[in-house]
Design a protein around this motif. Structure first.
Motif, PDB file in Angstrom:
ATOM      1  N   GLY A  15       0.674  -1.076  -0.043  1.00  0.00           N
ATOM      2  CA  GLY A  15      -0.220   0.045  -0.021  1.00  0.00           C
ATOM      3  C   GLY A  15       0.917   1.235   0.058  1.00  0.00           C
ATOM      4  O   GLY A  15       0.443   2.435  -0.235  1.00  0.00           O
ATOM      5  N   ASP A  16       2.187   1.174   0.307  1.00  0.00           N
ATOM      6  CA  ASP A  16       3.066   2.311   0.236  1.00  0.00           C
ATOM      7  C   ASP A  16       3.149   2.781  -1.006  1.00  0.00           C
ATOM      8  O   ASP A  16       3.158   2.072  -2.214  1.00  0.00           O
ATOM      9  N   ALA A  17       3.051   4.070  -1.225  1.00  0.00           N
ATOM     10  CA  ALA A  17       3.292   4.808  -2.646  1.00  0.00           C
ATOM     11  C   ALA A  17       4.740   4.661  -3.119  1.00  0.00           C
ATOM     12  O   ALA A  17       5.590   4.828  -2.225  1.00  0.00           O
ATOM     13  N   ILE A  18       5.035   4.660  -4.261  1.00  0.00           N
ATOM     14  CA  ILE A  18       6.351   4.702  -4.841  1.00  0.00           C
ATOM     15  C   ILE A  18       6.728   5.851  -5.673  1.00  0.00           C
ATOM     16  O   ILE A  18       5.930   6.380  -6.602  1.00  0.00           O
ATOM     17  N   GLY A  19       7.670   6.628  -5.137  1.00  0.00           N
ATOM     18  CA  GLY A  19       8.067   7.772  -5.699  1.00  0.00           C
ATOM     19  C   GLY A  19       9.369   7.557  -6.885  1.00  0.00           C
ATOM     20  O   GLY A  19       9.990   6.561  -6.605  1.00  0.00           O
ATOM     21  N   LEU A  20       9.430   8.292  -7.831  1.00  0.00           N
ATOM     22  CA  LEU A  20      10.370   8.253  -8.729  1.00  0.00           C
ATOM     23  C   LEU A  20      11.206   9.431  -9.106  1.00  0.00           C
ATOM     24  O   LEU A  20      10.667  10.538  -9.262  1.00  0.00           O
ATOM     25  N   THR A  21      12.620   9.144  -9.033  1.00  0.00           N
ATOM     26  CA  THR A  21      13.360  10.360  -9.475  1.00  0.00           C
ATOM     27  C   THR A  21      14.442   9.735 -10.620  1.00  0.00           C
ATOM     28  O   THR A  21      15.132   8.630 -10.212  1.00  0.00           O
ATOM     29  N   LEU A  22      14.331  10.495 -11.554  1.00  0.00           N
ATOM     30  CA  LEU A  22      15.331  10.073 -12.748  1.00  0.00           C
ATOM     31  C   LEU A  22      16.333  10.741 -12.556  1.00  0.00           C
ATOM     32  O   LEU A  22      16.682  11.861 -12.013  1.00  0.00           O
ATOM     33  N   PRO A  23      17.653   9.765 -13.071  1.00  0.00           N
ATOM     34  CA  PRO A  23      18.957  10.399 -12.876  1.00  0.00           C
ATOM     35  C   PRO A  23      19.193  11.699 -14.166  1.00  0.00           C
ATOM     36  O   PRO A  23      18.121  11.387 -15.120  1.00  0.00           O
ATOM     37  N   PRO A  24      20.111  12.403 -14.400  1.00  0.00           N
ATOM     38  CA  PRO A  24      20.105  13.555 -15.351  1.00  0.00           C
ATOM     39  C   PRO A  24      20.515  12.836 -16.528  1.00  0.00           C
ATOM     40  O   PRO A  24      21.171  11.705 -16.509  1.00  0.00           O
ATOM     41  N   PRO A  25      20.139  13.130 -17.682  1.00  0.00           N
ATOM     42  CA  PRO A  25      20.327  12.505 -18.903  1.00  0.00           C
ATOM     43  C   PRO A  25      21.851  12.737 -19.203  1.00  0.00           C
ATOM     44  O   PRO A  25      22.505  13.510 -18.689  1.00  0.00           O
ATOM     45  N   PRO A  26      22.415  12.129 -20.095  1.00  0.00           N
ATOM     46  CA  PRO A  26      21.719  10.879 -20.982  1.00  0.00           C
ATOM     47  C   PRO A  26      21.429   9.714 -19.729  1.00  0.00           C
ATOM     48  O   PRO A  26      22.312   9.364 -19.045  1.00  0.00           O
ATOM     49  N   HIS A  27      20.337   9.050 -20.314  1.00  0.00           N
ATOM     50  CA  HIS A  27      20.239   7.946 -19.403  1.00  0.00           C
ATOM     51  C   HIS A  27      20.708   6.630 -20.046  1.00  0.00           C
ATOM     52  O   HIS A  27      20.745   6.494 -21.157  1.00  0.00           O
ATOM     53  N   ARG A  28      21.150   5.588 -19.089  1.00  0.00           N
ATOM     54  CA  ARG A  28      21.765   4.523 -19.553  1.00  0.00           C
ATOM     55  C   ARG A  28      20.810   3.147 -19.204  1.00  0.00           C
ATOM     56  O   ARG A  28      20.397   3.353 -18.190  1.00  0.00           O
ATOM     57  N   ALA A  29      20.584   2.458 -20.445  1.00  0.00           N
ATOM     58  CA  ALA A  29      19.599   1.474 -20.203  1.00  0.00           C
ATOM     59  C   ALA A  29      20.002   0.431 -19.343  1.00  0.00           C
ATOM     60  O   ALA A  29      21.305   0.335 -18.964  1.00  0.00           O
ATOM     61  N   LEU A  30      18.983  -0.143 -18.461  1.00  0.00           N
ATOM     62  CA  LEU A  30      19.404  -1.244 -17.746  1.00  0.00           C
ATOM     63  C   LEU A  30      19.976  -2.617 -18.312  1.00  0.00           C
ATOM     64  O   LEU A  30      19.555  -2.898 -19.533  1.00  0.00           O
ATOM     65  N   GLU A  31      20.881  -3.020 -17.487  1.00  0.00           N
ATOM     66  CA  GLU A  31      21.712  -4.300 -18.088  1.00  0.00           C
ATOM     67  C   GLU A  31      21.701  -5.247 -17.046  1.00  0.00           C
ATOM     68  O   GLU A  31      21.385  -4.875 -15.862  1.00  0.00           O
ATOM     69  N   ARG A  32      21.980  -6.578 -17.197  1.00  0.00           N
ATOM     70  CA  ARG A  32      21.910  -7.582 -16.072  1.00  0.00           C
ATOM     71  C   ARG A  32      23.028  -7.151 -15.303  1.00  0.00           C
ATOM     72  O   ARG A  32      24.200  -6.730 -15.495  1.00  0.00           O
ATOM     73  N   VAL A  33      22.806  -7.381 -13.797  1.00  0.00           N
ATOM     74  CA  VAL A  33      23.713  -7.264 -12.785  1.00  0.00           C
ATOM     75  C   VAL A  33      23.808  -8.559 -12.068  1.00  0.00           C
ATOM     76  O   VAL A  33      22.694  -9.257 -12.071  1.00  0.00           O
TER      77      VAL A  33
END
Length: 184
Positions: free
Chosen positions: A166-184
């Motif tokens: 039930g908790d809300a989720i807030g989102l903050t994006l990093p400054p561009p350019p954005h790097r797509a996710l890769e496996r970790v």
């Protein structure tokens, strides 16, 4: 007028053992720099068995595992009944496209917990042992033929706190350019 759906935590889970699925909990506590209190993967250094075998001194970029509930609906249409916690995630979300986030995106979970996204979970053979055929269902290809991993994202805890359904989720994006996710 349709309003955008608010991003929410719909389930939380933890397990002190290295089992595939995690039992649901009423709350979890995130610990800065460590992960989920009481979870087998909570440490500064990597705890995933195959990564420990390769180099136990690696930083743990997989402190928290998040999956979007929308994946479960997609899997249900393919005949797979999968519930929160079943794929080993700590946090099940709704209303946010986790897979499209860039590296470094920050998710505020509840009042104080802050998780920085580090990459994609790489689905492995354990998923296939859990449900035959499920590994193929959580992998796909995009229009260019590149592999798409749909089994969730991983992150590190920047600020601790209590997280509950039930908790809300807030989102903050990093400054561009954005790097797509890769496996970790």
């Amino acid at each position: 007028m349709n309003r955008p759906r608010q991003a929410l935590v719909i389930a939380v889970a933890r397990d002190g053992g290295h089992r595939f699925s995690k039992p649901l909990a009423t709350t979890i506590t995130l610990l800065a720099g460590l992960g989920v209190e009481g979870d087998a993967h909570a440490r500064v250094t990597v705890q995933h068995r195959s990564r420990v075998a390769a180099d136990p001194s690696q930083l743990n970029l997989r402190q928290v595992h998040l999956i979007q509930a929308e994946l479960f609906a997609e899997l249900a249409m393919q005949g797979f009944a999968v519930a929160p916690g079943a794929l080993g995630e700590n946090v099940t979300t709704e209303g946010i496209d986790l897979l499209s986030l860039p590296v470094g995106a920050r998710l505020q979970l509840g009042r104080t917990a802050l998780v920085e996204v580090t990459g994609l979970r790489n689905p492995c053979a354990q998923i296939e042992r859990f449900r035959p055929g499920l590994l193929a269902a959580v992998l796909g290809r995009d229009a260019a033929g590149r592999l798409v991993r749909k089994a969730g994202i991983m992150g590190v805890v920047l600020e601790g706190g209590l997280v509950r359904p039930g908790d809300a989720i807030g989102l903050t994006l990093p400054p561009p350019p954005h790097r797509a996710l890769e496996r970790v």
